[in-house]
Scaffold this motif. Sequence first.
Motif, PDB file in Angstrom:
ATOM      1  N   ILE A  77     -12.582 -12.094 -26.093  1.00  0.00           N
ATOM      2  CA  ILE A  77     -12.819 -12.528 -24.712  1.00  0.00           C
ATOM      3  C   ILE A  77     -11.576 -13.210 -24.152  1.00  0.00           C
ATOM      4  O   ILE A  77     -11.161 -12.961 -23.013  1.00  0.00           O
ATOM      5  N   ALA A  78     -10.967 -14.092 -24.961  1.00  0.00           N
ATOM      6  CA  ALA A  78      -9.829 -14.871 -24.480  1.00  0.00           C
ATOM      7  C   ALA A  78      -8.629 -13.997 -24.163  1.00  0.00           C
ATOM      8  O   ALA A  78      -7.839 -14.311 -23.252  1.00  0.00           O
ATOM      9  N   LYS A  79      -8.457 -12.899 -24.895  1.00  0.00           N
ATOM     10  CA  LYS A  79      -7.273 -12.053 -24.727  1.00  0.00           C
ATOM     11  C   LYS A  79      -7.503 -10.887 -23.763  1.00  0.00           C
ATOM     12  O   LYS A  79      -6.592 -10.077 -23.551  1.00  0.00           O
ATOM     13  N   ALA A  80      -8.692 -10.795 -23.201  1.00  0.00           N
ATOM     14  CA  ALA A  80      -8.963  -9.707 -22.263  1.00  0.00           C
ATOM     15  C   ALA A  80      -8.050  -9.842 -21.048  1.00  0.00           C
ATOM     16  O   ALA A  80      -7.815 -10.950 -20.557  1.00  0.00           O
ATOM     17  N   PRO A  81      -7.527  -8.746 -20.540  1.00  0.00           N
ATOM     18  CA  PRO A  81      -6.584  -8.814 -19.406  1.00  0.00           C
ATOM     19  C   PRO A  81      -7.284  -9.226 -18.118  1.00  0.00           C
ATOM     20  O   PRO A  81      -8.456  -8.955 -17.911  1.00  0.00           O
ATOM     21  N   GLU A  82      -6.520  -9.890 -17.276  1.00  0.00           N
ATOM     22  CA  GLU A  82      -7.001 -10.265 -15.946  1.00  0.00           C
ATOM     23  C   GLU A  82      -6.559  -9.216 -14.929  1.00  0.00           C
ATOM     24  O   GLU A  82      -5.523  -8.569 -15.111  1.00  0.00           O
ATOM     25  N   PRO A  83      -7.306  -8.986 -13.849  1.00  0.00           N
ATOM     26  CA  PRO A  83      -8.536  -9.698 -13.455  1.00  0.00           C
ATOM     27  C   PRO A  83      -9.805  -9.130 -14.073  1.00  0.00           C
ATOM     28  O   PRO A  83     -10.897  -9.563 -13.742  1.00  0.00           O
ATOM     29  N   ALA A  84      -9.647  -8.159 -15.019  1.00  0.00           N
ATOM     30  CA  ALA A  84     -10.827  -7.512 -15.591  1.00  0.00           C
ATOM     31  C   ALA A  84     -11.730  -8.512 -16.308  1.00  0.00           C
ATOM     32  O   ALA A  84     -12.953  -8.420 -16.233  1.00  0.00           O
ATOM     33  N   ALA A  85     -11.121  -9.502 -16.990  1.00  0.00           N
ATOM     34  CA  ALA A  85     -11.921 -10.477 -17.740  1.00  0.00           C
ATOM     35  C   ALA A  85     -12.799 -11.301 -16.808  1.00  0.00           C
ATOM     36  O   ALA A  85     -13.987 -11.518 -17.060  1.00  0.00           O
ATOM     37  N   THR A  86     -12.192 -11.760 -15.712  1.00  0.00           N
ATOM     38  CA  THR A  86     -12.969 -12.569 -14.759  1.00  0.00           C
ATOM     39  C   THR A  86     -14.057 -11.738 -14.087  1.00  0.00           C
ATOM     40  O   THR A  86     -15.214 -12.173 -13.992  1.00  0.00           O
ATOM     41  N   ILE A  87     -13.691 -10.546 -13.638  1.00  0.00           N
ATOM     42  CA  ILE A  87     -14.679  -9.685 -12.981  1.00  0.00           C
ATOM     43  C   ILE A  87     -15.809  -9.343 -13.950  1.00  0.00           C
ATOM     44  O   ILE A  87     -16.987  -9.392 -13.597  1.00  0.00           O
ATOM     45  N   GLY A  88     -15.446  -8.997 -15.170  1.00  0.00           N
ATOM     46  CA  GLY A  88     -16.461  -8.642 -16.162  1.00  0.00           C
ATOM     47  C   GLY A  88     -17.397  -9.787 -16.468  1.00  0.00           C
ATOM     48  O   GLY A  88     -18.618  -9.593 -16.582  1.00  0.00           O
ATOM     49  N   GLY A 127     -26.209 -16.974 -13.061  1.00  0.00           N
ATOM     50  CA  GLY A 127     -25.746 -16.155 -14.174  1.00  0.00           C
ATOM     51  C   GLY A 127     -24.264 -15.849 -14.072  1.00  0.00           C
ATOM     52  O   GLY A 127     -23.527 -15.906 -15.074  1.00  0.00           O
ATOM     53  N   ALA A 128     -23.797 -15.523 -12.868  1.00  0.00           N
ATOM     54  CA  ALA A 128     -22.372 -15.249 -12.668  1.00  0.00           C
ATOM     55  C   ALA A 128     -21.540 -16.485 -12.996  1.00  0.00           C
ATOM     56  O   ALA A 128     -20.492 -16.396 -13.639  1.00  0.00           O
ATOM     57  N   GLY A 129     -22.021 -17.650 -12.550  1.00  0.00           N
ATOM     58  CA  GLY A 129     -21.318 -18.896 -12.855  1.00  0.00           C
ATOM     59  C   GLY A 129     -21.271 -19.173 -14.349  1.00  0.00           C
ATOM     60  O   GLY A 129     -20.245 -19.602 -14.885  1.00  0.00           O
ATOM     61  N   ALA A 130     -22.395 -18.898 -15.036  1.00  0.00           N
ATOM     62  CA  ALA A 130     -22.447 -19.108 -16.488  1.00  0.00           C
ATOM     63  C   ALA A 130     -21.499 -18.154 -17.203  1.00  0.00           C
ATOM     64  O   ALA A 130     -20.842 -18.522 -18.180  1.00  0.00           O
ATOM     65  N   GLY A 131     -21.414 -16.904 -16.717  1.00  0.00           N
ATOM     66  CA  GLY A 131     -20.500 -15.933 -17.317  1.00  0.00           C
ATOM     67  C   GLY A 131     -19.050 -16.364 -17.182  1.00  0.00           C
ATOM     68  O   GLY A 131     -18.265 -16.257 -18.132  1.00  0.00           O
ATOM     69  N   PHE A 132     -18.691 -16.867 -15.998  1.00  0.00           N
ATOM     70  CA  PHE A 132     -17.319 -17.337 -15.779  1.00  0.00           C
ATOM     71  C   PHE A 132     -17.020 -18.548 -16.654  1.00  0.00           C
ATOM     72  O   PHE A 132     -15.933 -18.664 -17.243  1.00  0.00           O
ATOM     73  N   LEU A 133     -18.001 -19.457 -16.762  1.00  0.00           N
ATOM     74  CA  LEU A 133     -17.816 -20.637 -17.612  1.00  0.00           C
ATOM     75  C   LEU A 133     -17.638 -20.230 -19.067  1.00  0.00           C
ATOM     76  O   LEU A 133     -16.813 -20.816 -19.791  1.00  0.00           O
ATOM     77  N   LEU A 134     -18.385 -19.219 -19.507  1.00  0.00           N
ATOM     78  CA  LEU A 134     -18.257 -18.738 -20.882  1.00  0.00           C
ATOM     79  C   LEU A 134     -16.839 -18.203 -21.129  1.00  0.00           C
ATOM     80  O   LEU A 134     -16.268 -18.430 -22.203  1.00  0.00           O
TER      81      LEU A 134
END
Length: 240
Positions: free
Chosen positions: A59-70, A30-37
Amino acid sequence: MSKTDQDAAIRVRQKTSDRVLVAAGFPVLGAGAGFLLKLLAHWASTWPWIPWKGPVDLIAKAPEPAATIGSLVLGALAGVAVVVLAERGYVTVTIERDRITTDRGDSTQSAPRAAVSGVFADRKRLVVLGAQGEELIAEYKNEGADLPSIERLAEAFRTHGYPWLPDGDPYQDTYRRWVADMPGLPPGGNVLFKARAEALKKSEEKEIGELRRELARLGLVVHDTGGRQWWRETGAPASP
């Protein structure tokens, strides 16, 4: 075999290694699928036009690292939800000298040994039969049941001397295919079959099981092959 062995209760369920694999694997997947999404959203946001552009851009404009962690956390939580559903579907079969009990989620079925005429299992169901062909206990895959290994079940039932049926359902040749408004059914039977046909189309596991039990109260046993319902009559309706 000693008398102590024969008296001891035997519990059969999915192997611990298989359950651990599911419990650990799905959150990771699931985590991998979320990152791929998240990556796909970044890619899709560069297209001149796509459906659901608003959510994709968000989703694309969400700031990092919050986007990846989320994305990782949400994907892992989705995997945990799958694990919880899987745990609720696991069937535990307790075989005692004088009784058989199955537990799945918050559901329990039980039958005394004196009433049992035979037990069989295949990839789709585990059934304990009564003297008149009624299903004293029935755990069906299309009702959400995840059954233990057939080989382990067979060994456990034989250990306690229950009549295990290695060739499967002894009534297999007596089933008739249900078609709408067919004659020969008890009053209300066709209505229940129609409702169950709709539940099968929608894969509504709970409804499928409840309607099967309603048909059992009319003295009818039903199982499904290829999305079609097949039925037979028993010598007496099943107990409520």
